[in-house]
Write a protein that holds these residues in place. Structure first.
Motif, PDB file in Angstrom:
ATOM      1  N   UNK A  41       0.804  -1.213   0.000  1.00 16.34           N
ATOM      2  CA  UNK A  41       0.000   0.000   0.000  1.00 16.34           C
ATOM      3  C   UNK A  41       0.834   1.258   0.000  1.00 16.34           C
ATOM      4  N   UNK A  42       2.000   1.220   0.644  1.00 18.12           N
ATOM      5  CA  UNK A  42       2.875   2.384   0.650  1.00 18.12           C
ATOM      6  C   UNK A  42       3.340   2.761  -0.742  1.00 18.12           C
ATOM      7  N   UNK A  43       3.608   1.762  -1.584  1.00 16.87           N
ATOM      8  CA  UNK A  43       4.034   2.033  -2.965  1.00 16.87           C
ATOM      9  C   UNK A  43       2.875   2.616  -3.768  1.00 16.87           C
ATOM     10  N   UNK A  44       1.684   2.047  -3.594  1.00 11.56           N
ATOM     11  CA  UNK A  44       0.515   2.579  -4.292  1.00 11.56           C
ATOM     12  C   UNK A  44       0.204   4.002  -3.829  1.00 11.56           C
ATOM     13  N   UNK A  45       0.490   4.303  -2.573  1.00 13.52           N
ATOM     14  CA  UNK A  45       0.251   5.658  -2.068  1.00 13.52           C
ATOM     15  C   UNK A  45       1.103   6.675  -2.804  1.00 13.52           C
ATOM     16  N   UNK A  46       2.345   6.304  -3.109  1.00 14.01           N
ATOM     17  CA  UNK A  46       3.221   7.210  -3.857  1.00 14.01           C
ATOM     18  C   UNK A  46       2.669   7.458  -5.255  1.00 14.01           C
ATOM     19  N   UNK A  47       2.214   6.407  -5.921  1.00 15.48           N
ATOM     20  CA  UNK A  47       1.621   6.574  -7.244  1.00 15.48           C
ATOM     21  C   UNK A  47       0.382   7.455  -7.186  1.00 15.48           C
ATOM     22  N   UNK A  48      -0.496   7.165  -6.222  1.00 18.55           N
ATOM     23  CA  UNK A  48      -1.776   7.867  -6.142  1.00 18.55           C
ATOM     24  C   UNK A  48      -1.614   9.317  -5.716  1.00 18.55           C
ATOM     25  N   UNK A  49      -0.553   9.646  -4.975  1.00 16.36           N
ATOM     26  CA  UNK A  49      -0.359  11.030  -4.536  1.00 16.36           C
ATOM     27  C   UNK A  49      -0.168  11.954  -5.742  1.00 16.36           C
ATOM     28  N   UNK A  50       0.562  11.485  -6.751  1.00 18.81           N
ATOM     29  CA  UNK A  50       0.738  12.280  -7.958  1.00 18.81           C
ATOM     30  C   UNK A  50      -0.579  12.490  -8.685  1.00 18.81           C
ATOM     31  N   UNK A  51      -1.387  11.436  -8.736  1.00 22.22           N
ATOM     32  CA  UNK A  51      -2.722  11.544  -9.345  1.00 22.22           C
ATOM     33  C   UNK A  51      -3.558  12.579  -8.612  1.00 22.22           C
ATOM     34  N   UNK A  52      -3.451  12.582  -7.289  1.00 15.71           N
ATOM     35  CA  UNK A  52      -4.235  13.504  -6.468  1.00 15.71           C
ATOM     36  C   UNK A  52      -3.798  14.947  -6.673  1.00 15.71           C
ATOM     37  N   UNK A  53      -2.495  15.183  -6.751  1.00 13.50           N
ATOM     38  CA  UNK A  53      -2.003  16.549  -6.969  1.00 13.50           C
ATOM     39  C   UNK A  53      -2.508  17.096  -8.300  1.00 13.50           C
ATOM     40  N   UNK A  54      -2.454  16.267  -9.335  1.00  7.37           N
ATOM     41  CA  UNK A  54      -2.915  16.716 -10.650  1.00  7.37           C
ATOM     42  C   UNK A  54      -4.392  17.069 -10.614  1.00  7.37           C
ATOM     43  N   UNK A  55      -5.189  16.242  -9.951  1.00  9.85           N
ATOM     44  CA  UNK A  55      -6.612  16.569  -9.864  1.00  9.85           C
ATOM     45  C   UNK A  55      -6.837  17.817  -9.021  1.00  9.85           C
ATOM     46  N   UNK A  56      -6.112  17.928  -7.909  1.00  7.45           N
ATOM     47  CA  UNK A  56      -6.312  19.069  -7.027  1.00  7.45           C
ATOM     48  C   UNK A  56      -5.986  20.390  -7.704  1.00  7.45           C
ATOM     49  N   UNK A  57      -4.901  20.422  -8.473  1.00  2.00           N
ATOM     50  CA  UNK A  57      -4.467  21.670  -9.108  1.00  2.00           C
ATOM     51  C   UNK A  57      -5.300  21.990 -10.335  1.00  2.00           C
ATOM     52  N   UNK A  58      -5.589  20.972 -11.169  1.00  3.50           N
ATOM     53  CA  UNK A  58      -6.201  21.226 -12.473  1.00  3.50           C
ATOM     54  C   UNK A  58      -7.627  20.731 -12.596  1.00  3.50           C
ATOM     55  N   UNK A  59      -8.118  19.977 -11.586  1.00  8.56           N
ATOM     56  CA  UNK A  59      -9.420  19.317 -11.684  1.00  8.56           C
ATOM     57  C   UNK A  59      -9.461  18.405 -12.908  1.00  8.56           C
ATOM     58  N   UNK A  60      -8.347  17.720 -13.134  1.00 10.31           N
ATOM     59  CA  UNK A  60      -8.195  16.816 -14.271  1.00 10.31           C
ATOM     60  C   UNK A  60      -7.957  15.410 -13.747  1.00 10.31           C
ATOM     61  N   UNK A  61      -8.745  14.446 -14.212  1.00 10.39           N
ATOM     62  CA  UNK A  61      -8.503  13.037 -13.898  1.00 10.39           C
ATOM     63  C   UNK A  61      -7.503  12.519 -14.922  1.00 10.39           C
ATOM     64  N   UNK A  62      -6.293  12.255 -14.475  1.00  7.14           N
ATOM     65  CA  UNK A  62      -5.195  11.908 -15.377  1.00  7.14           C
ATOM     66  C   UNK A  62      -5.172  10.411 -15.664  1.00  7.14           C
ATOM     67  N   UNK A  63      -5.685  10.017 -16.810  1.00  7.33           N
ATOM     68  CA  UNK A  63      -5.691   8.607 -17.189  1.00  7.33           C
ATOM     69  C   UNK A  63      -4.335   8.131 -17.680  1.00  7.33           C
TER      70      UNK A  63
END
Length: 292
Positions: free
Chosen positions: A15-37
């Motif tokens: 889960x710690x590794x997935x958290x690192x991946x997902x944190x980047x996804x979250x930053x992109x959505x938070x800043x741009x409101x973009x779901x990055x596929x």
């Protein structure tokens, strides 16, 4: 009970590794409101870059992130500037899904031509090592990966909470219009935010290549897991994405240990549906538009 505790240990480390991946996804959505596929494809690109540095130069995958993270930061910022910045604000939420999916397909195509479609893995000398603690086996690679993820997430927290750039990012997340009135350059923040998301994908990719076999199409399964984690934690919440990743990792590990392993992957979606039925905005997505 021994099996359950062993599965819990494995689930937390994964889960710690997935958290690192997902944190980047979250930053992109938070800043741009973009779901990055394209986040999953960026992770696989990071895995291939680490693989190349390891096989060609003998550079340890954990050290290779010193090269791959700046490289993918530049790629991410460039992708945002070229493909997402021109989108009109009123159409961005819908069109960004198509654009980032097209970017993912483009990355997959480049990787397929460059590396073919054979599965690869990074075979470091310590890949099969493990420690025994209290009678429980702990994989050395998973432990190192968890510690790396924790360290990088800590640096990400300091970046967002203790720097001028971080304040600009948080201001943009909470109220883009007011942030621009205060002098924040939203275009630069958006490009940098996407770059940071890609950089976290690069770091996670190095670890992913040590843990799993991968090829250019591996991003399809990966992005479905990342989206489940981000939605479970609450869109725009880094803390939520970390908790969501740990929950998903533990559940998947427990299911694999106690039941048919084929249900392990599907458990991501079962947990997601169960939580969303009770809390539609996710675990930590209740009150703010996207507080990091």
């Amino acid at each position: 009970m021994h099996t359950v505790i062993q599965a819990l240990i494995l689930g937390v480390l994964t889960g710690g590794v997935y958290a690192l991946m997902a944190s980047g996804q979250t930053i992109i959505f938070g800043v741009m409101k973009v779901v990055n596929l394209a986040q999953g494809a960026l992770v696989i690109a990071g895995a291939y870059l680490s693989y190349s540095l390891f096989t060609s130069l003998g550079l340890d995958p954990f050290l290779s992130i010193l090269v791959t993270t700046p490289a993918l930061f530049g790629v991410g910022a460039g992708l945002q500037w070229l493909f997402l910045r021109p989108l009109r604000e009123e159409d961005r939420a819908e069109l960004s899904l198509l654009v980032t999916f097209a970017v993912a397909l483009g990355i997959e195509g480049v990787l397929s031509v460059t590396y073919k479609t054979n599965y690869r893995t990074i075979q470091a000398g310590y890949a099969d090592r493990s420690f025994t603690v209290g009678g429980y086996q702990i994989s050395a690679v998973r432990l190192y990966a968890f510690l790396l993820s924790a360290a990088l997430l800590g640096l990400l927290y300091l970046l967002l909470q203790r720097t001028k750039f971080g304040r600009a990012v948080r201001a943009t997340v909470q109220n883009p219009e007011s942030a621009q009135l205060l002098g924040v350059n939203s275009r630069i923040v958006a490009a940098a935010g996407f770059g940071i998301g890609a950089a976290t994908a690069a770091a996670a990719g190095a670890v992913y290549g040590l843990l799993y076999s991968f090829n250019s199409g591996s991003h399809y399964d990966l992005i479905s897991r990342l989206l489940s984690i981000v939605v479970l934690g609450g869109l725009g919440s880094i803390g939520g994405s970390i908790v969501g990743a740990l929950v998903m990792g533990v559940v998947a590990s427990l299911v694999a240990a106690l039941g048919p392993p084929i249900w392990s992957d599907f458990s991501f979606f079962i947990v997601l549906l169960a939580v969303l039925l009770l809390r539609p905005r996710g675990l930590f997505g209740a009150s703010l538009r996207g507080a990091l």
